[in-house]
Design a protein around this motif. Sequence first.
Motif, PDB file in Angstrom:
ATOM      1  N   PRO A 132      20.546  47.248  82.138  1.00 33.41           N
ATOM      2  CA  PRO A 132      20.858  48.668  81.910  1.00 33.41           C
ATOM      3  C   PRO A 132      21.633  48.840  80.596  1.00 33.41           C
ATOM      4  N   ARG A 133      21.328  49.911  79.879  1.00 33.25           N
ATOM      5  CA  ARG A 133      21.884  50.068  78.541  1.00 33.25           C
ATOM      6  C   ARG A 133      23.386  50.306  78.526  1.00 33.25           C
ATOM      7  N   HIS A 134      23.950  50.911  79.596  1.00 33.34           N
ATOM      8  CA  HIS A 134      25.397  51.143  79.571  1.00 33.34           C
ATOM      9  C   HIS A 134      26.157  49.820  79.616  1.00 33.34           C
ATOM     10  N   VAL A 135      25.566  48.812  80.250  1.00 39.55           N
ATOM     11  CA  VAL A 135      26.201  47.490  80.309  1.00 39.55           C
ATOM     12  C   VAL A 135      26.172  46.859  78.919  1.00 39.55           C
ATOM     13  N   LEU A 136      24.993  46.899  78.305  1.00 36.49           N
ATOM     14  CA  LEU A 136      24.847  46.338  76.958  1.00 36.49           C
ATOM     15  C   LEU A 136      25.781  47.042  75.983  1.00 36.49           C
ATOM     16  N   ASP A 137      25.775  48.379  76.049  1.00 31.58           N
ATOM     17  CA  ASP A 137      26.609  49.161  75.124  1.00 31.58           C
ATOM     18  C   ASP A 137      28.087  48.788  75.269  1.00 31.58           C
ATOM     19  N   ALA A 138      28.528  48.645  76.523  1.00 31.39           N
ATOM     20  CA  ALA A 138      29.949  48.359  76.755  1.00 31.39           C
ATOM     21  C   ALA A 138      30.338  47.008  76.151  1.00 31.39           C
ATOM     22  N   GLU A 139      29.483  46.013  76.339  1.00 34.60           N
ATOM     23  CA  GLU A 139      29.859  44.683  75.835  1.00 34.60           C
ATOM     24  C   GLU A 139      29.767  44.608  74.310  1.00 34.60           C
ATOM     25  N   ILE A 140      28.828  45.343  73.729  1.00 32.66           N
ATOM     26  CA  ILE A 140      28.749  45.359  72.259  1.00 32.66           C
ATOM     27  C   ILE A 140      29.937  46.138  71.678  1.00 32.66           C
ATOM     28  N   GLN A 141      30.258  47.277  72.303  1.00 29.88           N
ATOM     29  CA  GLN A 141      31.358  48.095  71.809  1.00 29.88           C
ATOM     30  C   GLN A 141      32.668  47.299  71.799  1.00 29.88           C
ATOM     31  N   PRO A 200      29.478  38.375  79.292  1.00 29.33           N
ATOM     32  CA  PRO A 200      29.312  37.977  80.694  1.00 29.33           C
ATOM     33  C   PRO A 200      28.431  38.924  81.517  1.00 29.33           C
ATOM     34  N   ALA A 201      28.575  40.221  81.312  1.00 26.12           N
ATOM     35  CA  ALA A 201      27.799  41.162  82.123  1.00 26.12           C
ATOM     36  C   ALA A 201      26.318  41.111  81.744  1.00 26.12           C
ATOM     37  N   VAL A 202      26.030  40.871  80.459  1.00 25.83           N
ATOM     38  CA  VAL A 202      24.631  40.715  80.038  1.00 25.83           C
ATOM     39  C   VAL A 202      24.077  39.404  80.593  1.00 25.83           C
ATOM     40  N   MET A 203      24.859  38.338  80.449  1.00 30.56           N
ATOM     41  CA  MET A 203      24.438  37.024  80.970  1.00 30.56           C
ATOM     42  C   MET A 203      24.110  37.109  82.457  1.00 30.56           C
ATOM     43  N   GLY A 204      25.000  37.815  83.181  1.00 32.52           N
ATOM     44  CA  GLY A 204      24.828  37.938  84.625  1.00 32.52           C
ATOM     45  C   GLY A 204      23.557  38.674  85.012  1.00 32.52           C
ATOM     46  N   ARG A 205      22.823  39.171  84.022  1.00 27.46           N
ATOM     47  CA  ARG A 205      21.575  39.880  84.296  1.00 27.46           C
ATOM     48  C   ARG A 205      20.359  39.197  83.684  1.00 27.46           C
ATOM     49  N   VAL A 206      20.512  38.660  82.476  1.00 27.16           N
ATOM     50  CA  VAL A 206      19.299  38.189  81.791  1.00 27.16           C
ATOM     51  C   VAL A 206      19.251  36.679  81.597  1.00 27.16           C
ATOM     52  N   CYS A 207      20.329  35.971  81.889  1.00 25.96           N
ATOM     53  CA  CYS A 207      20.296  34.525  81.657  1.00 25.96           C
ATOM     54  C   CYS A 207      19.333  33.877  82.653  1.00 25.96           C
ATOM     55  N   TYR A 208      18.605  32.878  82.180  1.00 29.41           N
ATOM     56  CA  TYR A 208      17.657  32.193  83.066  1.00 29.41           C
ATOM     57  C   TYR A 208      18.317  31.075  83.865  1.00 29.41           C
ATOM     58  N   ARG A 209      19.627  30.993  83.831  1.00 36.86           N
ATOM     59  CA  ARG A 209      20.422  30.182  84.746  1.00 36.86           C
ATOM     60  C   ARG A 209      20.112  28.689  84.745  1.00 36.86           C
ATOM     61  N   PRO A 210      20.073  28.063  83.592  1.00 36.27           N
ATOM     62  CA  PRO A 210      19.902  26.603  83.617  1.00 36.27           C
ATOM     63  C   PRO A 210      21.026  25.925  84.391  1.00 36.27           C
TER      64      PRO A 210
END
Lengths: 326, 539
Positions: B173-182, B72-82
Amino acid sequence: MPAPRTKFYQVGSFAVGNRLLPPEQRAVQAAPDRGNALTSGHRACRGCGEALGARYAIDAAIRATGGRMIAVNATGCLEVFSTPYPETAWQVSWIHSLFGNAPAVATGVAAALKAKGRTDVRVVGQGGDGGTVDIGFACLSGMFERGDDVLYICYDNQAYMNTGVQRSGATPPAARTATTPVPGGNAFGQGKNAPLIAMAHEIPYVATATVADLRDLEYKVRRAMDFRGARYLHILVPCPLGWVTDACDTIRVARLATESGLFPVFEAEGGEVTGVTRIRRRIPVDDYLRLQSRYAHLFADPPRTDVIARIQASADRNIRRFGLVD
Amino acid sequence: MDKPFAITLGAGSSHANKTGAWRTERPVYVDRLPPCNHACPAGENIQHWLSLAEEPSYEAAWRQIMLDNPFPAVMGRVCYRPCESACNRGQLDEAVGINSVERFLGDQAIEHGWTVPVTAQPSGKRVLVVGAGPAGLSAAYHLTLLGHAVTVIDSGSAPGGMMRFGIPRYRLPRHVLDAEIQRILDMGVTLELGRTVTDLAEAMRGFDAAFLAVGAHIGRRAYLPAGDSARILDAVSVLRDVADGPAPLLGRRVVVYDGGNTAMDAARTAKRLGAADAVVVYRRTRDRMPAHDSEVAEASEEGVRMKWLSTIAHADGERVVIERMRLDETGFPQPTGEFEELAADSVVLALGQEADLSLLAGLPGIKVEGGIVKVGPGMMTGCPGVFAGGDMVPAERTVTVAVGHGKKAARHIDAWLRGGAHRPPPRHPMAGFDLLNTWYYSDAPATVRPKLDLARRMSTFDEVEGGLEESTALFEARRCLSCGNCFECDNCYGVCPDNAVLKLGPGLRYEIDLDFCKGCGLCVSECPAGAIEMVPEVT
C-alpha cells in the motif's frame, strides 16, 4: 497432577530459567541465591547425575521449608564424594550414620524434633538405590509403616557405583555390572520397584522424577512437603561410570529413559496414582540402550534382538500401565 | 602440614578442593551466526531484533532493524523471506514468521512516529545518489547517518522506484511506502524528482562521490510473430501505468508470457483491472518457474490460469497461437509441433528488464557486461568515486537485495571518502540445526497471517495480506530458537553438577568457574541454542 507447565514463552518451562518469566515462575535452580545445598569442590565424577539430582532436590526442599530442614544421609557415593572427613560439600544441616539405617536415623531425628516441639523443622532422608532398596529396606518399610514425618529420597543409579559398580536390587535386566558380567548381564525377573512397594504402604505421597525434568522434580519435592507423615521420592540419576556413558550425556540418557517408557514418571497419593508425565517424543528402547556401554553386548555380533525385544516389552507395559502416551 | 593420617584438608568446606584440576576440556561461550542472519540480503541481525521483540521491547527491536534496513514495513510486505527459508525452526515444525514480525514492527513505527536521529558529525562531503529506488534510498539513509550530505536525483514523478512503479498496490500500500520514504527525507536528504541524469560527469560537479542505482525498468522485448492488430504490451509499462497514470486497457482476456514474479504481478493486476481470464504462458514446468511460490499460489487463488510447457508462436487480433513444449534431458524446453489457440485481447510480455545505462557514456573506467555494470567487492565501478548497486549490477533483483546494496555501498563510500577501506567484521561460524538441543523449545505452530477475501482481491487493489496483532506477533517472535546465541535460559547454570557456572545477571550472561569446572560438557549438551563449545585444555 504433574508439574504445571508454562504455556508458551520461547522455552516455556522446559529450560531451567526463562528471561521472559517473572523470577517466581522460574525453577529454584535458576535463582542466583539458590541454596547450593551441595556445593563446589565435591569429588563426584565428571557429569555425575547423583550430585546434580541431590542439589536439585535438596535446594527445592530448602526453598519449600525456608531452610528449616535436616538431611540424613545413607552411606554411598553421595556421602563419600561429598564428605571425606574433615571436609564437606553440604551447606545444609546434615548427618550420616551407617549404610543401612538412614530411614531409622531420619525417624529418630523426626522424633527428637517432635519431642522438642520443633515440628517446623522438616527431615529429609536420602540414599542411593543400594542403601535404599537393599541394605536399608527394612528400616525404610518400617518408617513407611509407622508413618514417621520424613521425606525419603532415593537417588537411583541402578547399582553400587561407589564400590565399583556391583549389582543392586535396582539394577535393570541385561545390564552389565562387575557382578553380572557379559555375555548375560543382569538376569530378568529380579529387581525391586521401590516406588510401587512404597505405594503398597499407602503412605501419603510417592513420586518418581529424573534429572532430565527439573521443573517436575522441584514440583514433587515441594508437593511432598505439603504432606505430613512418610513420603517417598525416587529420582533416576544416571551414572556415567557405571552406565558407561559420556559425561556430557547424563541428562540426555535420563530423558531417553522416560521417553522410551522404561522409567515412568508419576505421582501417587495414599497408594493411588494421581498424575503421570506423558511421553513427549516417544522413542524405541534401542535409542536409550545404545547410548550406554553397559548394554553393548546386546548390540554385538550377533545382536541380542530377543533381549532388546523383552526390554521393549517392559517399556510398552509401563506405557500401558501408567498411560504414558495420550 | 600436621594433619592426621590420610587427611589432606582442614575441617571445612569442600571449596578448598579445586576440582578444576581434573579438567581436560573447558566449555567456552560462543556466538554463532544464525541461518536467518546469514541469509538476509540486507544483512539484518534478525536473531537479535527478534530477541528484543520477545521481551517485548518493540521500539528497541525496530531500532535494531533500522541499523541495517530503513524499510521494515516495506520489507514486511514485499521481501521474499530468504531468512524464513533458512530458519532452523523449519526443521522442527515450521519456520518462524520473521517477515510477519518485521511488518508488525514497521507498522508500529509508522503508527507511533518513531524516527532515527542523525548523531554523526557532518563530514563536509557531498554524495550524489542517482535513482530513488530501494538501493538509492537505502544508500542515502546510511550515508546521512554517517554524516554526509546526500542529494538523490530521480527521473520519476515520485520516489520509490520499483517499489512504487513495479510492485502493485495490493502487495505494498502506498501510504506505507510514503511513510518510510518520508522518514528518510526528513533526516535531511535532498530529493530532486523529474530530473533525468544524462551525463553523470556533469551531474557530479560539486559532489565527492556518486552512488548509481537507476534500476532496470525497460521491459525486454522478444521477437514475436504478430499481426498488425495484435495488442502487445510489456509488463513493466503496464505496472507503471497502473501505478502512475491512466490504467492501461488490457481487455477481458489477457495472456501474460513468461514465468517470473513480474508475470504474476501483471496477471494479478489484469484480473483487478477487470479481465475475466488471465493466463500465464510459460515454457517450462511449475517447479522451474522463477516466480516465488507464494506469488504463484496467490495468483492461482485469484483465478489466474497457468499454461505450463507452452510458448507463444503467433499473436494476431483476438487470438494467440500456443505451441506445446517438452523438456529434453537437460531440462531445456523443445518445441513439439502441437499447437492450440487462446482467445486474447492483449498479450503482456514479462521477459525481464534491462537497465538504461546511457548516463554512463563518456565516464572512464566503467565496464558494462551483458547490459549490467561491473562493480568490485566494495560496490565501486571502474571509475573511482562512482559506486553502483541495485538492479543495474549483477545480483538477484529484489527489493531486499537492493536495500542491502545501498547499505554496503554507503559503508564503502564512507570509508573511501575518509581515505580508508571498509572492513566488515569477521563472520561467526554458522549455527546449524545439529548444534541445537531442541528438546527445550516449546511446541508451537506458526501463526498464519490473515488474507483478504477472494472477491475483494479480484476486484480491488486493497492489500491482500494482513498483518499480525500484537499478541500473535509476540507469539511469533517467541518462536525464535535464538540459534547460536545465548538467550539466558539458565540451563548451563542449572545443569552443572559442580556449581561451576556463574550467573552474571540480566543481559550479562554467564561465566565458567574454572576453579571447579571438571569439564563434563553437560552445559554444552543441554544448551538449547548451541552457544557453548568444548575446547581442549592446553597442557
